[in-house]
Design a protein around this motif. Structure first.
Motif: not given
Length: 634
Positions: A206-217, A229-232, A236-240
């Motif tokens: 999910s978007e939350n999962d990707l945010v978690l991965l981007q933040k903690w990496y 994950f930033t690019n992903l 995937r979520y241009p308005q997220g």
């Protein structure tokens, strides 16, 4: 800092204390509170930081799966024990029970003790999902009791929940990682990395999962994966939420005000419901105001409600008054905030947040008014409008009674409008504030001038001042006598800044004042000048009094160098010692700093004082009296 689980009776096995865990501190009935049923408690403050509190208040924070709700508790006192009762709604999963020194709320320095208590269902069970909810609620709200967050508790609750509900683990990973990092940054890295790698392989992220991965990496400095994950997220979520935060950060970092305004307009168009819009408006308004672009300023603030822009107005007015610029505009803004806050104090039209109790809300409204009134009065004072300023200064002084700076501004204004007929008013006010121990040295000089004008000379002034202060000193001594206790001091071993080891035995036959501090503690640094005066006094009069400044709770590996640099930078020459592994502070049960402990000649702890009061002069007098009392004992 550790929290201790209370295994003994009276207090539940599942009660975690912010303060000193002791079976004599808090007693619950029943020991395992149940939803829908009241729980009674008895609280003994003598073994806590509230030992010297004259009056204690209590608030309970009821935690459920959606919010936290604060309620005032009616306390009944019998001797030293306070009792009360809490009603537990059926959706309660836990509660934070807090006790506060009512006198400290006026100064803005809260002295409190708090306890976290789990609530069980009718079958005496604590639901599996409630472990995660408790961890989340504790992380978000434990600051309400004025204590540092215990990350070990959060980690323990979450790991227990992960074992019970592994399928819901990813929902709480961000909280888990944060607690791990705060507890031990180095040891947390392999654990976090392992969890991220496991999540990385999951499908349907999910978007939350990707945010978690981007933040903690990113937190682990793995730039390749962070960029991936930033690019992903962007694709995937241009308005997220990630896109919103990135655009907001761009606004924050933009130095040019007109480019900043354009970023705001575009942000508002793309994310019209974002919670960031309000702070962006206030930021722009602040910049326009300091450029004297009043048209741009008004175009923004005109659409903002007073409750949202009051603190902006107050900040601007105070800054301008300090710099002695824009005083007419400062008066305009400060007048609006003072009158708004005064009206709210009389008849509040704003909704009270659920996490604030009724008594706290009333106190907050008083503090808001006093803050704005003090600013408005200061602006008027700068304009030479002393008479209009005086009632606002007086109101601020009455509410912030322990704040010496506020009191000094009040009496300085009063001095400006004092003539021979009204000198008695200034003198009476100064006498009142000196008696209460809330007067500065400047105010005492004002009193001396009043005395000289009234008497025609200064003969007898010293005795007069001593008589005013003697009543307070007597009261302090009487209160301290009730707080004195006797407990064997644990043997300690510390090293000085040169690496030489000292122990309790090295100071046999001497009175010891242990001061637990840290280089990052602003309160500690604020009190050091007062402490140095006390040390100088006793070094001259009584060499049997030893002052040991114990550096503790420092995270740096090169602690000795950090402490040396701090002392050199601030030109302190007091005897500093290093508490390796924080073992000395643990042995002395120091649960927060700044802490002062007085040990008598026989190695018995007699007094313990924690924190720093708003009235540092009064606190210094208390500390001096502690040493005097112990010195006179044997």
């Amino acid at each position: 800092m550790k929290h201790f689980l209370c295994f003994v009776c009276y207090i539940s096995l599942f009660t975690f204390s912010f303060g000193q865990a002791n079976n004599e501190v808090l007693m619950l009935s029943p020991t395992q509170p149940q939803v829908g049923k009241p729980v009674e408690f008895a609280f003994n403050p003598l073994l806590t930081s509230l030992a010297r509190a004259k009056e204690i208040s209590s608030v309970v924070y009821l935690v459920d799966d959606k919010e936290i709700k604060a309620e005032d508790i009616t306390l009944f006192r019998k001797g030293d024990i306070y009792t009360g009762k809490i009603a537990l709604p059926r959706n309660t999963i836990a509660f934070f029970l807090t006790f506060r020194d009512k006198s400290t709320s006026r100064s803005g320095k809260m002295v409190s003790e708090g306890f976290t208590v789990r609530v069980f269902d009718k079958n005496q069970q604590f639901k599996e999902e409630n472990y995660a909810l408790l961890a989340k609620g504790y992380y978000e709200w434990c600051g309400l009791v004025g204590r540092e967050r215990d990350n070990a508790l959060i980690i323990g609750w979450l790991e227990h929940y992960f074992k019970l509900q592994p399928q819901h683990k990813r929902k709480y990973l961000d909280l888990y990682f944060t607690a791990l990092k705060n507890e031990d940054a180095d040891k947390s890295k392999p654990i976090i990395y392992r969890e991220l790698e496991s999540l990385y392989t999951e499908k349907n992220l999910s978007e939350n999962d990707l945010v978690l991965l981007q933040k903690w990496y990113g937190n682990l400095y793995d730039e390749d994966k962070k960029v991936y994950f930033t690019n992903l997220l962007k694709s995937r979520y241009p308005q997220g939420d990630f896109a919103v935060n990135e655009r907001y950060l761009q606004f924050v970092q933009e130095p040019d005000i007109y480019k900043k305004k354009l970023l705001y307009e575009n942000f508002k168009r793309d994310f019209p419901k974002s919670e960031n819009l309000k702070s962006m408006q206030l930021s722009l308004a602040y910049l326009f105001a300091n450029q004297k672009n009043w048209e741009g300023f008004e175009s923004i603030v005109s659409s903002i409600k007073m409750k949202d822009k009051a603190f902006l107005y107050n900040s601007l007015a105070w800054e301008w008054a300090e710099q002695n610029i824009n005083l007419d505009k400062a008066q305009e803004l400060a007048s609006q905030t003072a009158e708004y806050a005064k009206y709210q104090l009389i008849q509040s039209t704003e909704n009270k947040p659920s996490y604030i109790s009724n008594s706290q809300w009333k106190e907050q409204l008083k503090i808001n008014y006093a803050t704005f009134a003090d600013t408005y009065a200061y602006v008027l004072f700068r304009l030479g409008k002393y008479k209009p300023a005086l009632p606002y200064f007086k109101d601020a002084s009455e509410i912030f009674f322990n704040n010496i700076e506020v009191n000094e501004r009040y009496t300085t204004c009063l001095e400006q409008i004092t003539n021979t007929e009204s000198i008695s008013l200034l003198k009476n006010e100064l006498e009142r504030l000196v008696r209460a121990g809330v007067a500065s040295e400047k105010m005492k000089r004002q009193l001396q001038q009043c005395y000289g004008k009234e008497k025609g000379n200064l003969q007898g002034y010293d005795a007069y001042l001593e008589s005013l202060e003697s009543e307070l000193k007597k009261e302090i001594r009487n209160n301290l006598a009730k707080q004195m206790f006797s407990e064997s001091a644990p043997d300690f071993k510390m090293i000085d800044l040169e690496g030489k080891e000292v122990s309790l035995a090295d100071f046999k036959g001497k009175i010891i004042l242990l001061n637990f501090w840290a280089t990052w503690c602003e309160d500690c640094a604020a009190f050091f000048p007062f402490l140095e005066k006390i040390r100088a006094k006793y070094n001259k009069v009584n060499s049997a009094v030893v002052f040991l400044f114990v550096s503790t709770w420092e995270n740096a590996s090169n602690r000795q160098e950090v402490v040396k640099d701090f002392l050199a930078k601030n030109k302190y020459d007091f005897p500093a010692f290093i508490d390796k592994n924080n073992s000395v502070s643990l042995d002395f049960k120091v649960n927060h700093i700044f802490a002062k402990i007085v040990i008598d000649r026989n190695g018995k702890i007699r007094f313990k004082q924690t924190g720093v009061s708003e009235n540092q002069t009064l606190m210094a007098e208390e500390l001096s009296q502690m040493i005097e009392i112990v010195n006179e004992m044997n």
